[in-house]
Motif scaffolding. Structure first.
Motif, PDB file in Angstrom:
ATOM      1  N   VAL A   1     -27.761  41.099   0.607  1.00 52.72           N
ATOM      2  CA  VAL A   1     -27.776  42.490   1.045  1.00 52.72           C
ATOM      3  C   VAL A   1     -27.704  42.587   2.560  1.00 52.72           C
TER       4      VAL A   1
ATOM      5  N   TRP B   1     -28.444  45.909   5.450  1.00 53.03           N
ATOM      6  CA  TRP B   1     -28.807  47.316   5.700  1.00 53.03           C
ATOM      7  C   TRP B   1     -28.352  47.610   7.110  1.00 53.03           C
TER       8      TRP B   1
ATOM      9  N   PRO C   1     -27.745  50.361   9.970  1.00 56.87           N
ATOM     10  CA  PRO C   1     -28.005  51.736  10.396  1.00 56.87           C
ATOM     11  C   PRO C   1     -27.003  52.193  11.444  1.00 56.87           C
TER      12      PRO C   1
ATOM     13  N   TYR D   1     -27.305  53.829  15.009  1.00 56.85           N
ATOM     14  CA  TYR D   1     -28.480  53.933  15.870  1.00 56.85           C
ATOM     15  C   TYR D   1     -28.113  54.636  17.166  1.00 56.85           C
TER      16      TYR D   1
ATOM     17  N   LYS E   1     -35.419  43.711   9.819  1.00 56.52           N
ATOM     18  CA  LYS E   1     -34.499  44.093  10.861  1.00 56.52           C
ATOM     19  C   LYS E   1     -34.347  42.913  11.820  1.00 56.52           C
TER      20      LYS E   1
ATOM     21  N   PRO F   1     -30.299  48.230  22.572  1.00 54.83           N
ATOM     22  CA  PRO F   1     -30.770  48.332  21.183  1.00 54.83           C
ATOM     23  C   PRO F   1     -31.680  47.184  20.748  1.00 54.83           C
TER      24      PRO F   1
ATOM     25  N   ILE G   1     -24.606  51.967  23.969  1.00 52.72           N
ATOM     26  CA  ILE G   1     -25.707  51.245  23.333  1.00 52.72           C
ATOM     27  C   ILE G   1     -25.255  50.558  22.055  1.00 52.72           C
ATOM     28  N   LEU G   2     -23.969  50.668  21.748  1.00 54.69           N
ATOM     29  CA  LEU G   2     -23.478  50.104  20.492  1.00 54.69           C
ATOM     30  C   LEU G   2     -23.106  48.637  20.676  1.00 54.69           C
ATOM     31  N   PRO G   3     -22.859  47.929  19.573  1.00 53.24           N
ATOM     32  CA  PRO G   3     -22.642  46.475  19.644  1.00 53.24           C
ATOM     33  C   PRO G   3     -21.465  46.090  20.541  1.00 53.24           C
TER      34      PRO G   3
ATOM     35  N   GLY H   1     -25.677  44.276  19.225  1.00 55.28           N
ATOM     36  CA  GLY H   1     -26.487  45.370  18.706  1.00 55.28           C
ATOM     37  C   GLY H   1     -26.642  45.357  17.193  1.00 55.28           C
ATOM     38  N   LEU H   2     -25.605  44.936  16.482  1.00 56.42           N
ATOM     39  CA  LEU H   2     -25.699  44.927  15.017  1.00 56.42           C
ATOM     40  C   LEU H   2     -26.685  43.878  14.535  1.00 56.42           C
TER      41      LEU H   2
ATOM     42  N   GLN I   1     -30.029  45.418  14.974  1.00 54.59           N
ATOM     43  CA  GLN I   1     -30.353  46.636  14.225  1.00 54.59           C
ATOM     44  C   GLN I   1     -30.259  46.472  12.710  1.00 54.59           C
ATOM     45  N   MET I   2     -29.483  45.481  12.282  1.00 57.86           N
ATOM     46  CA  MET I   2     -29.259  45.285  10.853  1.00 57.86           C
ATOM     47  C   MET I   2     -30.512  44.737  10.159  1.00 57.86           C
ATOM     48  N   MET I   3     -30.680  45.066   8.892  1.00 61.32           N
ATOM     49  CA  MET I   3     -31.696  44.379   8.079  1.00 61.32           C
ATOM     50  C   MET I   3     -30.980  43.470   7.109  1.00 61.32           C
ATOM     51  N   GLU I   4     -31.465  42.243   7.023  1.00 64.04           N
ATOM     52  CA  GLU I   4     -30.949  41.299   6.025  1.00 64.04           C
ATOM     53  C   GLU I   4     -32.132  40.484   5.512  1.00 64.04           C
TER      54      GLU I   4
ATOM     55  N   THR J   1     -21.203  38.748  15.120  1.00 61.66           N
ATOM     56  CA  THR J   1     -20.824  39.789  14.165  1.00 61.66           C
ATOM     57  C   THR J   1     -19.314  39.835  13.960  1.00 61.66           C
TER      58      THR J   1
END
Lengths: 179, 248, 355
Positions: free
Chosen positions: A33, A35, A37, A39, C7, C31, C114-116, C170-171, C174-177, C260
């Motif tokens: 998986v 997730w 966001p 941001y 995260k 981020p 602020i993005l990747p 940033g990803l 910020q990402m959850m894995e 990424t």
């Protein structure tokens, strides 16, 4: 096999949390998986969105422009993202707040008054859980009991609100299957 | 018969690189005496600045770190936070502390970091060759204020001790000088008090020492002492601005 | 402990603790502020030190001070913040102290966005601060890999007495894995008594230690820089890490991509394979040292007609790819820098133009 589910709505509608519960449940089921966001400043007020990728093999691109499914909690997010949903996916529309349709005839569109259902349960704050459960029931992406387990874990520190959220799962499930 | 005067153990026997009449040597010795008297040499870490005293570590016999310009208080914070048992002090000049390092000193003091700062204020950049410092006196000539410091252009000299004393947290703020034996004794008492507060884990301690720079002032050592007395001391008043007793 | 969903930023904080690093100084910046938020709760509970500094400049010297005093130490920041820390990093490298820096990159230059982004490749691998120094730079492509790299970074920093940088975007933050914290990556801090200013009593020594970077004598400075160079040469020999994808095929295009971006490339490669276009990929896990030889050898394959460096920058790593290739095959760059991460479709389109 890979599914992408985009949750979208206003900041404050619990988008990130319902997405997290889905990701958590899928992980427990043995899936890979991610997730992902949105941001930054766009989180304040406008459309917040979060994508959950569920896959049976390592997940490649975390950049999803065309999700398989969409859970739209408000009108701007339906308008923005519905055109990008893949053919054959589910679009769940929060009909309490969204009076229009996606105008897509190649998807499974369901209208669920998730905010009203949550209000009847006692708190509009559980609208995200109603929406999540309605979506899971309709898409059959996971077993609903996994969602229940993850809700108990997520709210372990706030035990008082677990019954409300479990009720939201039941009502969401019902609504998702009958919509 | 035992020796009545000898080099402190904390002081090395290196030949000085400081100019004739410079007071860094006196201040180094006072620090070394205090460290000996408190018995803390084996757990002391000094932090050297950028400025004439960048080579201060050559004159001491305990652990030392060398900071970048103005950053000694941040380094001392790092040391003290991970090793509260160590005795840590920064030794900084006026360009280092009051100009480029103003942010670091204010925040370290305001957090109440439990280390000690010895601030040597001689109203000029020494090592780089006598340029104007934030503490340069009105009308004082330097290589970058050849017509004298124009306060209408660059403001009045910064009284760092008063500035830090305006903060609520720092515990011990004092200003002394070393231009005569009477003052040297007071300066040593202040330095010892500062290290003692640190040893007790009580507070941040700051000792400003009004000093001379005959070379860059273009004076003989005696003239420099006189100028300090006449020009600097009326502006940089000596004494305790704050003690933990008055703060608590 | 099984898998947990975390995260990236929080997992990075937890990984440091699991690696045995209980000291953290930082300044908030998007981020990656979640690392500081996480550790402000978690470190006191683990008996560690958390301090929010007044600026990234100050933080870099808090790191220097603590590292020089022999403590395991790390910080996290994002691009503009890392620019400010570069001053301290130069001093830390010069004074040969171990420390770990995590850069969760955002778009630049200036305030950027602020993005990747991956626009700090040059800053990380070729300087940033002044003088002849290098950092060992590792680039994770998943939250799990970020955890493993953070845990590996501490013993590596100590082995080389040199700053190590984890270069994420940033990803990754910020990402959850799902992540697991491997017990076998736990390590004990090395003995630093021969150089650290940890107090003579602590190490029962009469020889004082001095941590410094000033060498006014040109011969001494040259000697110090030669010693640094010897370490960087050794990194080049011993620390190159990379992963390959579809390299057993007769690929016509070789992609070099990291972090990424490499995941997006992987999806593009899968899709192109279905169209009958075979593409291979080398994903550098260490950016310094860069897998020069491996990229060079992979490009030599008969079937390979083109090499592409694909990155979220305006073409930075491509210079290392060109350096590796020495002109044996044509090299192109494709990328975007602003936070809009190229999609698999865009990469597929670009690859088709090479054929």
């Amino acid at each position: 096999m890979q599914s992408e589910v985009m949750f979208a709505g206003f900041g404050g509608q619990g988008i990130l949390l319902s997405a997290k519960i889905l990701a958590h449940a899928a992980m427990k089921d043995g899936y890979e998986v991610a997730w992902i966001p949105s941001y930054g400043p766009e989180m304040r007020g406008g459309t917040a969105y979060c994508t959950v990728v569920v896959s049976d093999r390592p997940i490649g691109s975390p950049i999803i422009r065309n999700p398989l499914h969409l859970v739209a909690m408000n009108r701007p997010s339906l308008e923005k993202f519905a055109p990008h949903v893949k053919q054959g996916g589910v679009i769940l529309i929060n009909s309490s707040l969204i009076k229009i349709s996606s105008s897509r005839d190649d998807v499974d569109e369901i209208r669920v008054p998730v905010t009203d259902i949550a209000k009847d349960l006692g708190s509009t704050r559980s609208a995200n859980i109603v929406a999540l459960s309605a979506f899971v029931a309709r898409s059959r992406i996971l077993d609903m009991d996994l969602i229940r387990d993850c809700i108990k874990e997520e709210f372990a520190n706030k035990e008082k609100i677990i019954p409300l959220n479990l009720a939201a799962v039941d009502e969401g499930q019902k609504a998702g299957l009958t919509a | 018969m035992g020796k009545t005067f000898q080099r402190p153990e904390a002081l090395s026997d290196a030949v000085t690189h400081y100019c004739p009449g410079c007071t860094h040597g006196i201040i180094h010795r006072l620090i070394a005496e205090v460290i000996d008297e408190l018995g803390i040499r084996g757990r002391t870490v000094g932090v050297a600045p950028v400025g004439c005293a960048v080579l201060a570590y050559n004159y001491f016999t305990f652990d030392f770190q060398e900071a970048a310009h103005g950053r000694a208080p941040a380094m001392a914070t790092g040391i003290k936070r991970v090793r509260p048992d160590l005795m840590v002090f920064t030794y900084q000049g006026d360009g280092d502390l009051a100009s480029i390092g103003m942010g670091e000193i204010v925040h370290a003091a305001n957090r109440g970091e439990k280390f000690t700062t010895i601030f040597v204020n001689n109203a000029v950049y020494g090592m780089t060759g006598g340029q104007m410092a934030p503490t340069t006196m009105p009308n004082q000539r330097t290589t970058t204020s050849p017509f004298g410091r124009r306060v209408d252009e660059v403001g009045m000299p910064i009284k760092v001790a008063e500035l830090l004393a305006a903060l609520q947290t720092p515990g011990y703020i004092v200003r002394q000088t070393v231009i005569s034996p009477k003052y040297i004794k007071r300066a040593k008492r202040a330095i010892k008090q500062a290290f003692t507060y640190q040893k007790e884990g009580r507070c941040y301690s700051f000792v400003e020492v009004v000093s001379t720079c005959p070379t860059n002032w273009g004076m003989t050592p005696m003239e420099a002492i006189q100028w300090t007395q006449d020009t600097m001391l009326p502006y940089y008043e000596l004494g305790e601005l704050k003690t933990p007793e008055t703060t608590d | 402990m099984g898998k947990v969903l975390m995260k990236g930023n929080e997992a990075i904080g937890e990984a440091a603790i699991r690696a045995g690093c209980l000291n953290y100084f930082a300044y908030p910046i998007t981020p990656q502020s979640e690392v500081a938020e996480y550790l402000s709760r978690r470190l006191p509970e683990a008996g560690g030190v958390f301090l929010q500094g007044e600026s990234e400049v100050a933080v870099s010297y808090m790191i220097f001070g603590a590292a020089a005093a022999g403590a395991r130490i790390f910080t996290t920041s994002s691009s503009p913040g890392i620019s400010l820390m570069c001053e301290g990093i130069s001093y830390i490298a010069a004074a040969q102290c171990p420390a770990v820096f995590v850069n969760i990159m955002r778009g630049g230059p200036g305030l950027g966005g602020i993005l990747p982004s991956q626009a700090d490749y040059f800053q990380a691998t070729k300087g940033g601060g002044h003088g002849d120094y290098r950092m060992l730079v590792m680039a994770p492509a998943s939250v799990q890999e970020a955890v493993e790299m953070v845990m590996t970074a501490f013993p590596l920093a100590e082995k080389y007495r040199n700053p190590v940088m984890i270069l994420g975007d940033g990803l990754i933050g910020q990402m959850m894995e799902p992540v697991e914290f491997p017990d076998d990556l736990r390590s004990e801090p090395s003995n630093k008594d021969d150089w650290a200013t940890n107090g003579m009593d602590t190490r029962r020594s009469d020889k004082r230690n001095l941590v410094k970077s000033l060498f006014l004598d040109p011969d001494q400075l040259n000697r110090n820089n030669l010693a640094l160079k010897a370490k960087y040469d050794r990194m080049n020999r011993e620390e190159v890490r990379y992963e390959t994808y579809h390299m057993d095929l007769d690929y016509r295009v070789l992609i070099v991509s990291y972090g990424t971006m490499s995941r997006v490339c992987r999806t593009a490669i899968d899709n192109l394979a279905e169209e009958g276009i075979d593409v291979g990929m080398i994903r550098p896990q260490t950016l310094f040292p860069f897998p020069v030889q491996q990229v060079h050898d992979a490009a030599q394959k008969q079937s390979c007609v083109h090499v592409a460096s694909i990155e979220m920058s305006m073409g930075q790593m491509v210079e290392d790819v060109q350096r590796a290739l020495q002109g044996v095959k044509p090299v192109s760059w494709y990328g975007k820098c602003g936070g809009d991460v190229p999609t698999p479709e865009e990469i597929m389109e670009f690859v088709r133009t090479l054929l």
